[in-house]
Design an enzyme around this catalytic site. Structure first.
Site, PDB file in Angstrom:
ATOM      1  N   ASP A 154      11.400 -47.243 -53.981  1.00 54.20           N
ATOM      2  CA  ASP A 154      10.185 -47.777 -54.592  1.00 54.20           C
ATOM      3  C   ASP A 154       9.427 -46.666 -55.310  1.00 54.20           C
ATOM      4  O   ASP A 154       9.648 -45.474 -55.058  1.00 54.20           O
ATOM      5  CB  ASP A 154       9.286 -48.420 -53.543  1.00 54.20           C
ATOM      6  N   TYR A 196      15.943 -40.536 -43.982  1.00 50.04           N
ATOM      7  CA  TYR A 196      14.559 -40.735 -44.395  1.00 50.04           C
ATOM      8  C   TYR A 196      13.608 -39.989 -43.463  1.00 50.04           C
ATOM      9  O   TYR A 196      13.933 -39.715 -42.290  1.00 50.04           O
ATOM     10  CB  TYR A 196      14.175 -42.223 -44.336  1.00 50.04           C
ATOM     11  N   TYR A 214      16.344 -52.004 -45.224  1.00 45.23           N
ATOM     12  CA  TYR A 214      14.944 -52.054 -45.632  1.00 45.23           C
ATOM     13  C   TYR A 214      14.112 -51.267 -44.619  1.00 45.23           C
ATOM     14  O   TYR A 214      13.829 -51.746 -43.509  1.00 45.23           O
ATOM     15  CB  TYR A 214      14.457 -53.505 -45.718  1.00 45.23           C
TER      16      TYR A 214
END
Length: 531
Positions: A339, A410, A483
């Site tokens: 994003d 992440y 996600y």
């Protein structure tokens, strides 16, 4: 239409620039005619052709002359030679001056005046300035030439009770007549395997409706109608393949009685060059990009006329590469996406660019390194790239194939609804280096563009680090396509299990960074040579 493919020797002849004088070509044509079986069996065939008001080059086509180089003689010169074989000599002048000839009723001037198109084509080649030594060419002729050639076949069958099966394809002759002078003026070579393709289209307004009468005959199968497409009215059903099919279904008698074009009627205008399209196979380059800021989208991000992100990675990176290769456009393909408010750190995200219709087919790796440095000075605090490398087309499959195999790491700054305790941290760290499956329904935030389904994704490792109060950092190593935001907050229970369910309280993600995309890309430059 003639289906024969030229032999290897014929193809070689097409590529050789002639040293012969026009006189030598005339001698060659005379010898070719002397040995022509068509003339020996039907000596009146030349008389028939003269009666059709067709050009000398079309006469040779109907006589089946395949000594292609003699077509370089002008129509007038060919007629002068052919007139010597007539059984009923005509006193009409057969001047070699093209301006005194009537326009051919069969090719409507396309083959007759083919050289007249060369200067415009050469000018376009010089303007585009492709770096190449070869070119390939396809030509599109006026559709009326299909109907008019068919009409002459009918004349032939009526006169001699046979069909001229040895008819030389009009497109083949036209292509050669313009290719030879193009080769001479540009230094390029006609090569049917060349990556540089040229589409030359010729139109003839006066005869553009020659085929319409076929649609009045039910047996032709041709149905011509208009329809609206992209706010424009277009005509469908009269494409070249429809015309060819219709001509095979209609009898000679029906064609003659309704078409009223046997032999073909005279024309008064010359054809025009409708378009010249030049394209080359795409070139690919790839690398990895890093995004250090939370206000840059991966690609331009708009909804309607509203711009949601002023800057994009593709906008910062691709224009410079496109300009270097002098390409018309580009496609930007990445190994996944993040994003706009997510940073891409570590060694970057793999990407490749498909450069569409490049004028320059390849650049040395040293030049690509300079381009990389140039890109990295545009907005160095926002986007940079690494390992910019030329790719072979098959190398791009690595990114597609990696969708099912790659993993990602992440770092997420998270918030909990309750103060973070050691017990909560221990609950999370129980999954450190311990893989587990999460079931993720399509996130609410993307339901408008993604199908509703449950995706099973693997979390390979999960580890938390406490900060102050309600905040903590979590490191995740996951299967591609997971996600992350929904895994943290649970997406109203649509994600099971979630980080919130492990903590035993509400949780949300404040900031997210991608630390690693585990995919070997791009291949080493030593193994890649852009062809």
């Amino acid at each position: 239409m003639d289906k024969r493919r030229p032999s290897d020797s014929e193809n070689d002849a097409k590529r050789v620039k002639l040293d012969d004088t026009m006189d030598a070509l005339k001698t060659r044509l005379q010898k070719s005619l002397a040995g022509n079986e068509e003339l020996r069996s039907r000596p009146t065939s030349i008389d028939v052709l003269f009666g059709l008001t067709c050009c000398g080059r079309c006469m040779l086509r109907f006589l089946g002359v395949r000594d292609y180089e003699v077509y370089q003689l002008s129509s007038g010169e060919i007629k002068q030679i052919l007139s010597g074989s007539r059984t009923t000599p005509d006193d009409t002048a057969t001047s070699s001056d093209e301006t005194e000839e009537p326009i051919c009723t069969v090719c409507v001037g396309t083959v007759q005046f083919a050289e007249g198109f060369v200067d415009e084509i050469v000018a376009r080649i010089n303007k585009e300035n492709y770096i190449t030594k070869t070119f390939n060419m396809n030509v599109t002729m006026p559709t009326s030439t299909l109907v008019r050639n068919h009409a002459v076949r009918i004349v032939w069958r009526n006169k001699f009770n046979i069909s001229p099966e040895d008819l030389v394809d009009i497109k083949e002759i036209f292509k050669l007549l313009i290719s030879w002078p193009i080769e001479a003026q540009t230094g390029l070579t006609l090569d049917f395997t060349s990556e540089l393709r040229m589409q030359v289209s010729v139109s003839h307004e006066e005869t553009k409706d020659d085929h319409v009468f076929l649609s009045t005959m039910p047996e032709s199968g041709m149905i011509i109608k208009s329809k609206r497409e992209k706010r424009k009215m277009i005509v469908v059903g009269d494409g070249r393949h429809n015309i060819v099919k219709a001509l095979t279904l209609v009898t000679d008698a029906r064609f003659t009685s309704i078409g009223k074009s046997v032999p073909p009627c005279a024309v008064s205008t010359k054809p025009v060059l409708e378009s010249i399209e030049m394209t080359r196979d795409s070139v690919h380059v790839g690398g990895r990009y890093l995004k250090y800021t939370r206000d840059v989208s991966q690609t331009p991000w708009t909804i309607g006329t509203t711009v949601l992100a002023e800057l994009s990675v593709s906008g910062i990176v691709c224009e410079t590469v496109k300009k270097a290769f002098k390409a018309d456009d580009f496609k930007f393909v990445t190994a996944g996406r993040e994003d706009a408010n997510v940073r891409m750190l570590g060694n970057g995200r793999p990407f490749y660019m498909e450069l569409i219709n490049p004028r320059i087919p390849s650049l040395p790796h040293e030049t690509l390194e300079l381009i990389e440095k140039e890109i990295n000075t545009i907005m160095p605090d926002k986007v940079q790239i690494r390992k910019l490398t030329g790719l072979n087309p098959e190398d791009t499959k690595i990114i597609k194939d990696g969708e099912d195999t790659k993993t990602k790491s992440y770092s997420a700054l998270c918030w909990a609804s309750e103060p973070v305790t050691p017990t909560m941290i221990e609950a999370v760290n129980a999954y450190n280096n311990k893989a587990f499956i999460v079931e993720q329904q399509t996130p609410i935030r993307v339901l408008q563009r993604r199908a509703q389904m449950i995706r099973k994704k693997e979390i390979h490792s999960l580890k938390a680090f406490p900060l102050e109060g309600h905040f903590f950092v979590v490191h995740l190593h996951t299967e591609a396509g997971t996600y992350i935001k929904e895994f943290v907050h649970g997406d109203l229970g649509r994600n099971q299990p979630s980080l919130a369910s492990i903590l035993g309280c509400e949780a949300d993600i404040m900031e997210l960074d991608v630390l690693e995309v585990d995919l070997e890309f791009p291949p080493l430059p030593a193994a890649n040579v852009v062809k």
